[in-house]
Design a protein around this motif. Sequence first.
Motif, PDB file in Angstrom:
ATOM      1  N   TYR A 131       0.838  -1.576  -0.111  1.00 49.46           N
ATOM      2  CA  TYR A 131       0.141   0.237   0.339  1.00 49.46           C
ATOM      3  C   TYR A 131       0.853   1.105  -0.047  1.00 49.46           C
ATOM      4  CZ  TYR A 131       0.997  -1.060   4.825  1.00 49.46           C
ATOM      5  OH  TYR A 131       1.929  -1.620   6.283  1.00 49.46           O
ATOM      6  N   GLY A 132       2.265   0.976   0.518  1.00 52.30           N
ATOM      7  CA  GLY A 132       3.555   2.318   0.348  1.00 52.30           C
ATOM      8  C   GLY A 132       3.833   2.696  -1.107  1.00 52.30           C
ATOM      9  N   LEU A 133       3.750   1.775  -1.583  1.00 51.71           N
ATOM     10  CA  LEU A 133       4.277   1.684  -3.046  1.00 51.71           C
ATOM     11  C   LEU A 133       3.434   3.126  -4.180  1.00 51.71           C
ATOM     12  CD1 LEU A 133       4.135  -1.749  -4.391  1.00 51.71           C
ATOM     13  CD2 LEU A 133       6.402  -1.337  -4.283  1.00 51.71           C
ATOM     14  N   PRO A 134       4.464   3.611  -5.351  1.00 47.95           N
ATOM     15  CA  PRO A 134       4.327   4.736  -5.576  1.00 47.95           C
ATOM     16  C   PRO A 134       2.702   4.284  -6.524  1.00 47.95           C
ATOM     17  CG  PRO A 134       6.464   4.634  -5.814  1.00 47.95           C
ATOM     18  CD  PRO A 134       6.192   3.380  -4.981  1.00 47.95           C
ATOM     19  N   GLU A 135       2.564   3.746  -7.203  1.00 44.49           N
ATOM     20  CA  GLU A 135       1.606   3.294  -7.891  1.00 44.49           C
ATOM     21  C   GLU A 135       0.844   2.770  -7.021  1.00 44.49           C
ATOM     22  OE1 GLU A 135       0.231   4.181 -11.386  1.00 44.49           O
ATOM     23  OE2 GLU A 135       2.607   4.950 -11.462  1.00 44.49           O
ATOM     24  N   LYS A 136      -0.914   3.621  -6.746  1.00 46.93           N
ATOM     25  CA  LYS A 136      -1.833   3.350  -5.638  1.00 46.93           C
ATOM     26  C   LYS A 136      -2.509   2.209  -6.209  1.00 46.93           C
ATOM     27  CE  LYS A 136      -4.342   4.773  -2.176  1.00 46.93           C
ATOM     28  NZ  LYS A 136      -3.579   5.049  -1.010  1.00 46.93           N
ATOM     29  N   LEU A 137      -2.434   1.960  -7.752  1.00 45.22           N
ATOM     30  CA  LEU A 137      -3.633   0.577  -8.553  1.00 45.22           C
ATOM     31  C   LEU A 137      -2.311  -0.082  -8.230  1.00 45.22           C
ATOM     32  CD1 LEU A 137      -5.704  -0.775  -8.947  1.00 45.22           C
ATOM     33  CD2 LEU A 137      -5.100   0.323 -10.888  1.00 45.22           C
ATOM     34  N   VAL A 149      -7.354 -12.678 -10.210  1.00 49.02           N
ATOM     35  CA  VAL A 149      -6.361 -11.566 -10.253  1.00 49.02           C
ATOM     36  C   VAL A 149      -7.043 -10.442  -9.835  1.00 49.02           C
ATOM     37  CG1 VAL A 149      -6.557  -9.295 -11.995  1.00 49.02           C
ATOM     38  CG2 VAL A 149      -6.036 -11.433 -13.299  1.00 49.02           C
ATOM     39  N   GLU A 150      -6.471  -9.714  -8.198  1.00 54.82           N
ATOM     40  CA  GLU A 150      -6.626  -8.816  -7.719  1.00 54.82           C
ATOM     41  C   GLU A 150      -6.264  -7.564  -8.102  1.00 54.82           C
ATOM     42  OE1 GLU A 150      -8.357 -10.454  -5.250  1.00 54.82           O
ATOM     43  OE2 GLU A 150      -7.640 -12.436  -6.204  1.00 54.82           O
ATOM     44  N   MET A 151      -7.031  -6.411  -8.416  1.00 55.89           N
ATOM     45  CA  MET A 151      -7.257  -5.270  -8.497  1.00 55.89           C
ATOM     46  C   MET A 151      -6.881  -4.274  -6.963  1.00 55.89           C
ATOM     47  SD  MET A 151      -8.382  -4.687 -12.726  1.00 55.89           S
ATOM     48  CE  MET A 151      -7.324  -5.308 -13.846  1.00 55.89           C
ATOM     49  N   LEU A 152      -5.610  -3.841  -6.122  1.00 58.27           N
ATOM     50  CA  LEU A 152      -6.215  -3.047  -4.592  1.00 58.27           C
ATOM     51  C   LEU A 152      -4.972  -1.598  -4.996  1.00 58.27           C
ATOM     52  CD1 LEU A 152      -4.203  -6.252  -3.643  1.00 58.27           C
ATOM     53  CD2 LEU A 152      -6.411  -5.663  -2.650  1.00 58.27           C
ATOM     54  N   GLY A 153      -6.629  -1.013  -4.427  1.00 57.67           N
ATOM     55  CA  GLY A 153      -5.941   0.679  -3.715  1.00 57.67           C
ATOM     56  C   GLY A 153      -6.484   1.769  -4.611  1.00 57.67           C
ATOM     57  N   VAL A 154      -7.725   1.586  -4.956  1.00 62.35           N
ATOM     58  CA  VAL A 154      -8.432   2.509  -5.706  1.00 62.35           C
ATOM     59  C   VAL A 154      -9.897   1.653  -6.237  1.00 62.35           C
ATOM     60  CG1 VAL A 154      -8.931   3.745  -7.762  1.00 62.35           C
ATOM     61  CG2 VAL A 154      -6.128   3.512  -7.012  1.00 62.35           C
ATOM     62  N   GLU A 155     -10.911   2.458  -5.457  1.00 67.62           N
ATOM     63  CA  GLU A 155     -12.142   2.261  -5.077  1.00 67.62           C
ATOM     64  C   GLU A 155     -12.791   3.617  -6.398  1.00 67.62           C
ATOM     65  OE1 GLU A 155     -16.136   1.928  -2.693  1.00 67.62           O
ATOM     66  OE2 GLU A 155     -14.834   2.833  -1.938  1.00 67.62           O
TER      67      GLU A 155
END
Length: 427
Positions: free
Chosen positions: A96-102, A130-136
Amino acid sequence: MGYSAPRGTVDILPGQSEKWIKLEQLLRTIAANYNVKEMRTPIFEHAELFNRAVGDTSDVVSKEMYTFQDKKGRYISLRPEGTSGIARAYVENKMYGLPEKLQKVYYMGPMFRYERPQNGRQRQFHQFGVEMLGVESPYVDVECMLMAVTVVEALGLQNVTLHINSLGDNESRDAYREALKDHFRDHLDELCGDCKARFEKNPLRILDCKVDAKHPAMKTAPKTIDYLSESAKNHFDKVCTLLDDLEIDYVIDTNLVRGLDYYSHTVFEIISDDPKLGAGATVGGGGRYNGLIEEIGGPATPGVGFAFGMERLLLALDDEEDEDEDGLDCYIMPLGEEAKDLAMQIIAMLRANGFTCEMDHVSRGLKGQFKSADRFNAHFSIILGEEEVKNEVVNIKCNHDKEQEVVPLENILAHIENHLSGGHEHE
């Protein structure tokens, strides 16, 4: 005594494994097109992870998990699904701390559930997910669904329909949960023991019950989309608009709730009436799970994903002819010990240059070796006996056009490459 594979497991033998490899390569190619990266997690995890993430009211946790104590008394479970492990790894590795939010990842591998084995469903089975995490965002929901549709289209499945529904946000789910309890309260005595247990803990699971699926109360149960908050309704409306714009056919299926507790907002399944799978077969499905990462100790992180049973996807490849598969490039046919020594050098040289090769190891005559060349669908047979060894040449026969030439040892590679580039392609 003889041994056999445990019930609910199967051996994947040569001849079958090639189809698995072909499917895996197709899935990896599609993942690359969507900029989805592979993630590999352990085959077993702490049992508590699945109890928290999947939900202890789900059939997966309450009935189907393979759980055991290790030598230090810790409860360990073989993974019954892939999302929980991905979520745990996402939190543990602070993705969750990576530069790319998604963050978009996929997994591929064996899962384990203690179910009654049947055609297309085993206790050890394989999933691509497949999982796409970080953006709603409804845009991410639709990208996820679009990728799932791309997979089934790439496999050539016919009569495929995307079924979608919305479970809403927390506000929507709370309102819907109370409506369900009001609806089923007068029917509790008529429902199975599992449904009675789910009534207080998670009444949504009642709708997923296989035992009471035909009970009249199921048909008249409230629908999730009638209890959506304004925010949840806007989210779902945007999903539908985007699918319309992309000309993706879909059906709003108000009975669709999915079988795991972590879902919220958009849920979907891909249903196929392709004769290969049978009418109304569920090929795969998934949905949004905005509370999962938080549930297992991470920061509030929205996510959406899907999974396919790979055994079911393989059925779509079963009709392809074996002749469509490439055979070997070269089958080396030595006659005599000296020829075998030379054959080992030739086969090593050809493999080092990227050619697929095999040679005879059982000292058969030419007739038996030609039969093997045919079985391997070899493009070339390379024949060498005493005279060839003495003269430092080989006989190279193209098994497609039946041409045969004597070629000096130093020219073998050039001869094969020139032959292939001269219009003699694999058939």
